[in-house]
Design a protein around this motif. Structure first.
Motif, PDB file in Angstrom:
ATOM      1  N   ARG A   1     -17.480 -34.090 -21.682  1.00 53.48           N
ATOM      2  CA  ARG A   1     -18.826 -34.176 -22.331  1.00 53.48           C
ATOM      3  C   ARG A   1     -18.727 -33.557 -23.797  1.00 53.48           C
ATOM      4  O   ARG A   1     -19.292 -34.181 -24.737  1.00 53.48           O
ATOM      5  CB  ARG A   1     -19.833 -33.401 -21.618  1.00 53.48           C
ATOM      6  CG  ARG A   1     -21.128 -33.369 -22.167  1.00 53.48           C
ATOM      7  CD  ARG A   1     -22.258 -32.796 -21.240  1.00 53.48           C
ATOM      8  NE  ARG A   1     -22.456 -33.548 -20.088  1.00 53.48           N
ATOM      9  CZ  ARG A   1     -22.949 -32.939 -19.155  1.00 53.48           C
ATOM     10  NH1 ARG A   1     -23.129 -31.668 -18.937  1.00 53.48           N
ATOM     11  NH2 ARG A   1     -23.306 -33.964 -18.000  1.00 53.48           N
ATOM     12  N   GLU A   2     -17.814 -32.705 -23.806  1.00 52.88           N
ATOM     13  CA  GLU A   2     -17.368 -32.457 -25.567  1.00 52.88           C
ATOM     14  C   GLU A   2     -16.892 -33.430 -26.255  1.00 52.88           C
ATOM     15  O   GLU A   2     -17.200 -33.557 -27.544  1.00 52.88           O
ATOM     16  CB  GLU A   2     -16.570 -31.011 -25.221  1.00 52.88           C
ATOM     17  CG  GLU A   2     -16.996 -29.703 -24.919  1.00 52.88           C
ATOM     18  CD  GLU A   2     -16.053 -28.494 -24.792  1.00 52.88           C
ATOM     19  OE1 GLU A   2     -16.270 -27.599 -25.582  1.00 52.88           O
ATOM     20  OE2 GLU A   2     -15.109 -28.570 -24.163  1.00 52.88           O
ATOM     21  N   GLU A   3     -15.782 -34.099 -25.560  1.00 49.50           N
ATOM     22  CA  GLU A   3     -15.342 -35.164 -26.231  1.00 49.50           C
ATOM     23  C   GLU A   3     -16.178 -36.294 -26.740  1.00 49.50           C
ATOM     24  O   GLU A   3     -16.177 -36.717 -27.829  1.00 49.50           O
ATOM     25  CB  GLU A   3     -14.157 -35.850 -25.310  1.00 49.50           C
ATOM     26  CG  GLU A   3     -13.369 -36.896 -26.127  1.00 49.50           C
ATOM     27  CD  GLU A   3     -12.338 -37.293 -25.049  1.00 49.50           C
ATOM     28  OE1 GLU A   3     -11.821 -36.960 -24.199  1.00 49.50           O
ATOM     29  OE2 GLU A   3     -12.049 -38.680 -25.175  1.00 49.50           O
ATOM     30  N   THR A   4     -17.240 -36.656 -25.548  1.00 48.32           N
ATOM     31  CA  THR A   4     -18.102 -37.680 -25.845  1.00 48.32           C
ATOM     32  C   THR A   4     -18.840 -37.238 -27.087  1.00 48.32           C
ATOM     33  O   THR A   4     -19.251 -38.131 -27.986  1.00 48.32           O
ATOM     34  CB  THR A   4     -18.776 -38.114 -24.667  1.00 48.32           C
ATOM     35  OG1 THR A   4     -17.854 -38.352 -23.807  1.00 48.32           O
ATOM     36  CG2 THR A   4     -19.859 -38.958 -25.038  1.00 48.32           C
ATOM     37  N   SER A   5     -19.513 -36.089 -27.060  1.00 49.11           N
ATOM     38  CA  SER A   5     -20.364 -35.536 -28.109  1.00 49.11           C
ATOM     39  C   SER A   5     -19.698 -35.486 -29.435  1.00 49.11           C
ATOM     40  O   SER A   5     -20.265 -36.200 -30.443  1.00 49.11           O
ATOM     41  CB  SER A   5     -20.648 -34.140 -27.633  1.00 49.11           C
ATOM     42  OG  SER A   5     -21.338 -34.058 -26.317  1.00 49.11           O
ATOM     43  N   LEU A   6     -18.398 -34.962 -29.443  1.00 53.75           N
ATOM     44  CA  LEU A   6     -17.982 -35.136 -30.792  1.00 53.75           C
ATOM     45  C   LEU A   6     -17.552 -36.559 -31.471  1.00 53.75           C
ATOM     46  O   LEU A   6     -17.837 -37.001 -32.606  1.00 53.75           O
ATOM     47  CB  LEU A   6     -16.416 -34.483 -30.772  1.00 53.75           C
ATOM     48  CG  LEU A   6     -16.691 -32.705 -30.763  1.00 53.75           C
ATOM     49  CD1 LEU A   6     -15.107 -32.351 -30.530  1.00 53.75           C
ATOM     50  CD2 LEU A   6     -17.156 -32.269 -31.997  1.00 53.75           C
ATOM     51  N   ALA A   7     -17.242 -37.435 -30.374  1.00 50.99           N
ATOM     52  CA  ALA A   7     -16.900 -38.647 -30.607  1.00 50.99           C
ATOM     53  C   ALA A   7     -18.227 -39.538 -31.173  1.00 50.99           C
ATOM     54  O   ALA A   7     -18.062 -40.349 -32.354  1.00 50.99           O
ATOM     55  CB  ALA A   7     -16.406 -39.605 -29.477  1.00 50.99           C
ATOM     56  N   ARG A   8     -19.335 -39.245 -30.588  1.00 53.93           N
ATOM     57  CA  ARG A   8     -20.631 -39.733 -31.022  1.00 53.93           C
ATOM     58  C   ARG A   8     -20.952 -39.264 -32.516  1.00 53.93           C
ATOM     59  O   ARG A   8     -21.679 -40.104 -33.175  1.00 53.93           O
ATOM     60  CB  ARG A   8     -21.778 -39.085 -30.030  1.00 53.93           C
ATOM     61  CG  ARG A   8     -21.731 -40.047 -28.788  1.00 53.93           C
ATOM     62  CD  ARG A   8     -22.816 -39.309 -27.933  1.00 53.93           C
ATOM     63  NE  ARG A   8     -23.018 -40.437 -26.755  1.00 53.93           N
ATOM     64  CZ  ARG A   8     -23.873 -40.350 -26.054  1.00 53.93           C
ATOM     65  NH1 ARG A   8     -24.502 -39.230 -25.910  1.00 53.93           N
ATOM     66  NH2 ARG A   8     -24.319 -41.423 -25.145  1.00 53.93           N
ATOM     67  N   LEU A   9     -20.401 -38.250 -33.199  1.00 52.10           N
ATOM     68  CA  LEU A   9     -20.748 -38.023 -34.643  1.00 52.10           C
ATOM     69  C   LEU A   9     -20.270 -39.235 -35.516  1.00 52.10           C
ATOM     70  O   LEU A   9     -20.889 -39.458 -36.276  1.00 52.10           O
ATOM     71  CB  LEU A   9     -19.961 -36.707 -34.918  1.00 52.10           C
ATOM     72  CG  LEU A   9     -20.720 -35.433 -34.748  1.00 52.10           C
ATOM     73  CD1 LEU A   9     -19.840 -34.257 -35.272  1.00 52.10           C
ATOM     74  CD2 LEU A   9     -21.925 -35.360 -35.861  1.00 52.10           C
ATOM     75  N   VAL A  10     -19.194 -39.710 -35.143  1.00 46.69           N
ATOM     76  CA  VAL A  10     -18.388 -40.744 -35.919  1.00 46.69           C
ATOM     77  C   VAL A  10     -19.429 -41.766 -36.115  1.00 46.69           C
ATOM     78  O   VAL A  10     -19.376 -42.340 -37.293  1.00 46.69           O
ATOM     79  CB  VAL A  10     -17.188 -41.023 -35.261  1.00 46.69           C
ATOM     80  CG1 VAL A  10     -16.619 -42.206 -36.207  1.00 46.69           C
ATOM     81  CG2 VAL A  10     -16.103 -39.865 -34.996  1.00 46.69           C
ATOM     82  N   HIS A  11     -19.968 -42.525 -35.105  1.00 48.41           N
ATOM     83  CA  HIS A  11     -20.961 -43.574 -35.407  1.00 48.41           C
ATOM     84  C   HIS A  11     -22.122 -43.453 -35.120  1.00 48.41           C
ATOM     85  O   HIS A  11     -23.110 -44.408 -34.905  1.00 48.41           O
ATOM     86  CB  HIS A  11     -20.377 -44.614 -34.308  1.00 48.41           C
ATOM     87  CG  HIS A  11     -18.999 -45.029 -34.530  1.00 48.41           C
ATOM     88  ND1 HIS A  11     -18.696 -45.924 -35.584  1.00 48.41           N
ATOM     89  CD2 HIS A  11     -17.865 -44.908 -33.958  1.00 48.41           C
ATOM     90  CE1 HIS A  11     -17.219 -46.076 -35.531  1.00 48.41           C
ATOM     91  NE2 HIS A  11     -16.978 -45.447 -34.506  1.00 48.41           N
ATOM     92  N   CYS A  12     -22.763 -42.260 -35.471  1.00 48.48           N
ATOM     93  CA  CYS A  12     -24.070 -41.792 -35.237  1.00 48.48           C
ATOM     94  C   CYS A  12     -25.072 -42.307 -36.223  1.00 48.48           C
ATOM     95  O   CYS A  12     -24.580 -42.693 -37.453  1.00 48.48           O
ATOM     96  CB  CYS A  12     -24.156 -40.235 -35.047  1.00 48.48           C
ATOM     97  SG  CYS A  12     -24.426 -39.342 -36.858  1.00 48.48           S
TER      98      CYS A  12
END
Lengths: 272, 95
Positions: A127-138
């Motif tokens: 969940r942490e990884e997904t959340s950080l990754a989502r920053l990139v294309h938010c």
């Protein structure tokens, strides 16, 4: 809650008000909001008529609404709260993060941590990884500068290396399983292991190109098209993913060809 | 079969990582680092190139003496095969 006072200026094409008004109408945008952004399929332009609207709201103080749910996180405090509502047949999920929780996640992906003794796959929870990754294309709604600053920290961090090495390790484990199962004559299991190896190897390839999100394999084809890696064409990847050359009478050539592709990827994916 | 006609292939199940452009290969508990020409030879051992083809690749890349390169490439691939990092393809090369 009232409307926040230090709102970033939205760009016109984003229709920011359309996103924020439903939250304001429900008093779901706290005064101390630092940033708000749309994440997931909608942010990437991959949504469909059944897609949820996922929005992250970053605050300085923990949000306490009347009907919140909480998801456990290995952070302090060890949870993120979320609110769900429906509007015009769409499900909206608002996840409330504390700024310091993002800071804690970013601190976990330092280069010291990457070169330390912790296994890359254990540095972040999924969940942490997904959340950080989502920053990139938010899709920023509020606090664009805050979001850009966190994206920059993410780019400078070991995040990419961590997830690439994690995926390569999982691909290797699955390839080893497949080879052992081939040798033992457990051909069906070898096929499943080879499929798993392929998925992880392709994930590493996409992650190396900044296309994160490996915990949601349903988007792998979209991520592949977005990354367009030189190492492997989409047509070849899709032929493997859909097992086009698989011969049920003798799965061994297919398994070996898949494992060869996995190794070709490992040779070419930079881990630093 | 003459040495030059042999076809090497990277062994499956061997863990490989690309680190700052070089290759690090896991051999049991050890790590074998391949740089420059060693990396080129390993990468070229794809189950299609014969040893002679790999010699030609190295000669072209480094503008080297073919006779000298031929022995070195062959010795190096034999060494990698001894470590289980590459294997010799028995059948005809895939063309």
């Amino acid at each position: 809650m009232s409307e926040r006072t230090f709102m970033a200026v939205p760009t016109p094409e984003q229709d920011t008000a359309d996103w924020l008004n439903p939250l304001r109408e429900r008093d779901l945008l706290p005064d101390d909001t630092i940033a708000a952004f749309v994440v997931g399929s909608v942010a990437r332009g991959w949504e469909n008529s059944r897609s949820d609207f996922d929005i992250y709201v970053v605050t300085t103080e923990e949000v306490r609404t009347e009907s919140y749910n909480a998801a456990l996180m290995p952070l302090d405090p060890p949870r993120v709260r979320n609110e769900v509502f429906f509007e015009n047949g769409r499900r909206w999920e608002i996840t409330y993060w504390l700024e310091r929780q993002f800071d804690q996640m970013l601190a976990k992906i330092s280069w010291d941590r990457y070169t330390g003794e912790v296994f890359a796959g254990e540095i972040l929870s999924p969940r942490e990884e997904t959340s950080l990754a989502r920053l990139v294309h938010c899709r920023p709604l509020l606090g664009s500068e805050w979001i850009e600053a966190r994206c920059e920290l993410l780019n400078q961090s070991a995040f990419r290396s961590i997830v690439v090495v994690r995926s390569l390790g999982l691909a290797d484990d699955a390839a080893e399983d497949a080879l052992g199962q081939l040798e033992a004559g457990h051909l069906e299991s070898a096929v499943l292991s080879a499929r798993r190896a392929l998925g992880h190897a392709v994930d590493s390839l996409l992650e190396s190109a900044g296309e994160y999100g490996s915990h949601m394999p349903k988007w792998r084809p979209n991520r592949f098209k977005a990354a367009a890696p030189e190492v492997l064409s989409f047509e070849r990847y899709w032929a493997l993913e859909t097992m086009r050359d698989y011969d049920p009478a003798d799965p061994r050539p297919w398994v070996r060809s898949v494992l060869t592709i996995c190794q070709d990827i490992a040779i070419r994916v930079e881990t630093t | 079969m003459s040495t030059g006609l042999r076809v090497p292939r990277r062994a499956l199940g061997v863990r490989v990582r690309r680190v700052s452009g070089d290759l690090v290969i896991g051999v049991d508990a050890d790590a074998l680092e391949l740089t420059d020409v060693a990396k080129l030879i390993y990468e070229s051992a794809d189950g299609r190139n014969r040893v002679a083809d790999i010699v030609a690749i190295v000669v072209a890349r480094y503008d080297a003496d073919p006779a000298e390169v031929s022995a070195d490439v062959s010795d190096f691939l034999d060494d990698l095969a001894g470590r289980g990092v590459v294997e010799w393809v028995v059948e005809e090369p895939l063309r």
